[in-house]
Design a protein around this motif. Structure first.
Motif, short mmCIF file in Angstrom:
data_model
loop_
_atom_site.label_atom_id
_atom_site.label_comp_id
_atom_site.label_asym_id
_atom_site.label_seq_id
_atom_site.Cartn_x
_atom_site.Cartn_y
_atom_site.Cartn_z
N LYS A 201 0.85 -1.36 0.05
CA LYS A 201 0.00 -0.02 -0.03
C LYS A 201 0.89 1.36 0.08
O LYS A 201 0.76 2.19 -0.77
CB LYS A 201 -1.00 0.01 1.37
CG LYS A 201 -1.85 0.93 1.12
CD LYS A 201 -2.78 0.96 2.58
CE LYS A 201 -4.10 2.08 2.50
NZ LYS A 201 -4.87 1.95 3.64
N GLY A 202 2.05 1.36 0.74
CA GLY A 202 2.90 2.42 0.86
C GLY A 202 3.54 2.73 -0.57
O GLY A 202 3.78 3.81 -1.01
N ALA A 203 4.01 1.29 -1.15
CA ALA A 203 4.67 1.63 -2.54
C ALA A 203 3.72 2.15 -3.55
O ALA A 203 4.18 2.97 -4.36
CB ALA A 203 4.87 0.28 -3.14
N GLN A 204 2.16 1.72 -3.33
CA GLN A 204 1.40 2.13 -4.22
C GLN A 204 1.22 3.67 -4.36
O GLN A 204 1.06 4.45 -5.41
CB GLN A 204 0.06 1.55 -4.44
CG GLN A 204 -0.98 2.09 -5.18
CD GLN A 204 -2.45 1.06 -4.72
OE1 GLN A 204 -2.95 0.69 -3.49
NE2 GLN A 204 -3.05 0.94 -5.68
N GLY A 205 1.28 4.42 -3.07
CA GLY A 205 1.14 5.71 -2.68
C GLY A 205 2.26 6.42 -3.45
O GLY A 205 2.35 7.65 -3.79
N ALA A 206 3.68 5.60 -3.61
CA ALA A 206 4.50 6.10 -4.29
C ALA A 206 4.71 5.84 -5.64
O ALA A 206 5.77 6.19 -6.56
CB ALA A 206 5.94 5.75 -3.72
N GLY A 207 3.73 5.24 -6.31
CA GLY A 207 3.81 4.85 -7.51
C GLY A 207 4.26 3.83 -8.00
O GLY A 207 4.63 3.73 -9.33
N VAL A 208 4.70 2.78 -7.03
CA VAL A 208 5.49 1.63 -7.18
C VAL A 208 4.42 0.32 -7.33
O VAL A 208 3.93 0.54 -6.20
CB VAL A 208 6.54 1.63 -6.58
CG1 VAL A 208 7.41 0.21 -6.57
CG2 VAL A 208 7.60 2.77 -6.71
N GLU A 209 4.39 -0.53 -7.91
CA GLU A 209 3.76 -1.76 -7.70
C GLU A 209 4.41 -2.88 -7.04
O GLU A 209 5.40 -3.22 -7.81
CB GLU A 209 3.17 -2.11 -9.16
CG GLU A 209 1.99 -3.32 -9.09
CD GLU A 209 1.85 -3.67 -10.29
OE1 GLU A 209 1.22 -4.91 -10.52
OE2 GLU A 209 1.68 -2.92 -11.19
#
Length: 159
Positions: free
Chosen positions: A69-77
């Motif tokens: 979820k944190g990575a998603q917020g940074a545009g990373v899958e």
């Protein structure tokens, strides 16, 4: 790469090695000191079950971090990846008395992740690794107790 690392700043070297390793899948068996158990459930279900087990056993669950979820917020899958941070100060404090540097690895953590093949794993630092890393001499009863508890938690959460 390693020769280059010897002549550059440590932080730059570490970042370069980290980035170069991101494209390589790492097996759960490849990480030194990590005890890994295959889970029969999803990352979410395994993490939920682990938290329930820990709380029933009187452990304090300090935090649950959803790295995907944190990575998603940074545009990373990032594949599903959750970290559960928990402990029991009565036991952790005893480990710190054996070797105060053990505190860097406490409270305990369990990582639940989905690998590139869709398999879900639950992993944690083995007490033998902590013993070696922190040069713990003695304290075998405490380490054995921690090992037994971590193994039981991992087995129960992964079924």
């Amino acid at each position: 790469m390693l020769k280059y690392c010897r002549v550059t700043a440590t932080a730059l070297c570490a970042a370069t090695l980290l980035l170069s390793s991101l494209s390589t899948a790492v097996s759960a068996d490849d990480v030194a000191g990590l005890t890994s158990v295959a889970s029969q459930s999803s990352v979410q279900q395994t993490a939920d079950k682990l938290v329930t087990i820990l709380e029933k056993k009187g452990m304090t669950v300090f935090n649950r971090i959803d790295h995907a979820k944190g990575a998603q917020g940074a545009g990373v899958e990032l594949p599903p990846t959750q970290l559960i941070i928990f402990g029991n100060p009565k036991i952790g404090s005893q480990l710190m008395l054996c070797s105060q540097t053990t505190a860097i690895d406490l409270p305990q953590k369990m990582l639940i992740w989905q690998d590139d093949n869709g398999k879900v794993w639950l992993g944690y630092n083995s007490p033998d690794y902590l013993k070696s890393r922190h040069h713990i001499d003695g304290c075998q009863q405490i380490l054995a107790k921690v090992n037994k508890a971590l193994s039981a938690f991992a087995q129960a959460a992964s079924q």
